[in-house]
Design a protein around this motif. Structure first.
Motif, PDB file in Angstrom:
ATOM      1  N   PHE A  22     -12.120   1.747  -1.325  1.00 24.58           N
ATOM      2  CA  PHE A  22     -11.421   1.698  -2.613  1.00 24.58           C
ATOM      3  C   PHE A  22      -9.910   1.609  -2.413  1.00 24.58           C
ATOM      4  O   PHE A  22      -9.232   0.790  -3.028  1.00 24.58           O
ATOM      5  CB  PHE A  22     -11.786   2.913  -3.459  1.00 24.58           C
ATOM      6  CG  PHE A  22     -11.117   2.918  -4.794  1.00 24.58           C
ATOM      7  CD1 PHE A  22     -11.598   2.126  -5.824  1.00 24.58           C
ATOM      8  CD2 PHE A  22     -10.002   3.705  -5.024  1.00 24.58           C
ATOM      9  CE1 PHE A  22     -10.970   2.104  -7.068  1.00 24.58           C
ATOM     10  CE2 PHE A  22      -9.374   3.698  -6.260  1.00 24.58           C
ATOM     11  CZ  PHE A  22      -9.860   2.897  -7.282  1.00 24.58           C
ATOM     12  N   ARG A  23      -9.387   2.441  -1.533  1.00 24.79           N
ATOM     13  CA  ARG A  23      -7.934   2.432  -1.279  1.00 24.79           C
ATOM     14  C   ARG A  23      -7.481   1.086  -0.739  1.00 24.79           C
ATOM     15  O   ARG A  23      -6.409   0.591  -1.102  1.00 24.79           O
ATOM     16  CB  ARG A  23      -7.561   3.549  -0.311  1.00 24.79           C
ATOM     17  CG  ARG A  23      -7.621   4.913  -0.945  1.00 24.79           C
ATOM     18  CD  ARG A  23      -7.176   5.997   0.021  1.00 24.79           C
ATOM     19  NE  ARG A  23      -7.371   7.289  -0.582  1.00 24.79           N
ATOM     20  CZ  ARG A  23      -8.006   8.298  -0.002  1.00 24.79           C
ATOM     21  NH1 ARG A  23      -8.507   8.169   1.208  1.00 24.79           N
ATOM     22  NH2 ARG A  23      -8.140   9.449  -0.631  1.00 24.79           N
ATOM     23  N   GLU A  24      -8.286   0.492   0.138  1.00 23.71           N
ATOM     24  CA  GLU A  24      -7.947  -0.822   0.692  1.00 23.71           C
ATOM     25  C   GLU A  24      -7.937  -1.873  -0.419  1.00 23.71           C
ATOM     26  O   GLU A  24      -7.027  -2.692  -0.494  1.00 23.71           O
ATOM     27  CB  GLU A  24      -8.948  -1.207   1.782  1.00 23.71           C
ATOM     28  CG  GLU A  24      -8.630  -2.515   2.466  1.00 23.71           C
ATOM     29  CD  GLU A  24      -7.373  -2.493   3.310  1.00 23.71           C
ATOM     30  OE1 GLU A  24      -6.794  -3.575   3.517  1.00 23.71           O
ATOM     31  OE2 GLU A  24      -6.956  -1.403   3.759  1.00 23.71           O
ATOM     32  N   ALA A  25      -8.925  -1.841  -1.296  1.00 28.88           N
ATOM     33  CA  ALA A  25      -9.000  -2.812  -2.393  1.00 28.88           C
ATOM     34  C   ALA A  25      -7.830  -2.643  -3.349  1.00 28.88           C
ATOM     35  O   ALA A  25      -7.220  -3.629  -3.773  1.00 28.88           O
ATOM     36  CB  ALA A  25     -10.321  -2.665  -3.134  1.00 28.88           C
ATOM     37  N   VAL A  26      -7.497  -1.424  -3.689  1.00 30.96           N
ATOM     38  CA  VAL A  26      -6.396  -1.162  -4.617  1.00 30.96           C
ATOM     39  C   VAL A  26      -5.062  -1.483  -3.952  1.00 30.96           C
ATOM     40  O   VAL A  26      -4.179  -2.070  -4.579  1.00 30.96           O
ATOM     41  CB  VAL A  26      -6.426   0.303  -5.101  1.00 30.96           C
ATOM     42  CG1 VAL A  26      -5.171   0.650  -5.876  1.00 30.96           C
ATOM     43  CG2 VAL A  26      -7.655   0.536  -5.961  1.00 30.96           C
ATOM     44  N   GLY A  27      -4.916  -1.132  -2.694  1.00 32.67           N
ATOM     45  CA  GLY A  27      -3.662  -1.361  -1.981  1.00 32.67           C
ATOM     46  C   GLY A  27      -3.325  -2.831  -1.864  1.00 32.67           C
ATOM     47  O   GLY A  27      -2.162  -3.211  -1.907  1.00 32.67           O
TER      48      GLY A  27
END
Length: 80
Positions: A22-27
């Motif tokens: 999730f963090r990778e996608a949002v980042g």
């Protein structure tokens, strides 16, 4: 017995992977809205781990940070 702690550890590893995903996608999206089902993505990758072997399985384990049987490798596969 030893069953529940292993399941608990795997559950934590799955949750950690979902958060990293999730963090990778949002980042990468900046101000872009993101809809992502980390549990669904994890379920697919777990199924792929179960269906593969050798280098492919190892690459999935490294990318996910765990093996479906417990904590897995986080680095390059040893040769030999």
């Amino acid at each position: 017995g030893a069953g529940p702690p292993v399941r608990g550890k795997v559950a934590q590893l799955v949750a950690d992977f979902g958060l990293r995903l999730f963090r990778e996608a949002v980042g990468q999206g900046g101000d872009t809205n993101v809809i992502l089902d980390p549990q669904g993505a994890t379920a697919i990758l777990v199924a792929l781990q179960l269906a593969t072997a050798g280098d492919t399985r190892h690459q999935l384990q490294v990318a996910m940070g765990f093996d479906v049987q417990g904590e897995g490798p986080r680095g390059p596969r040893p040769h030999g």
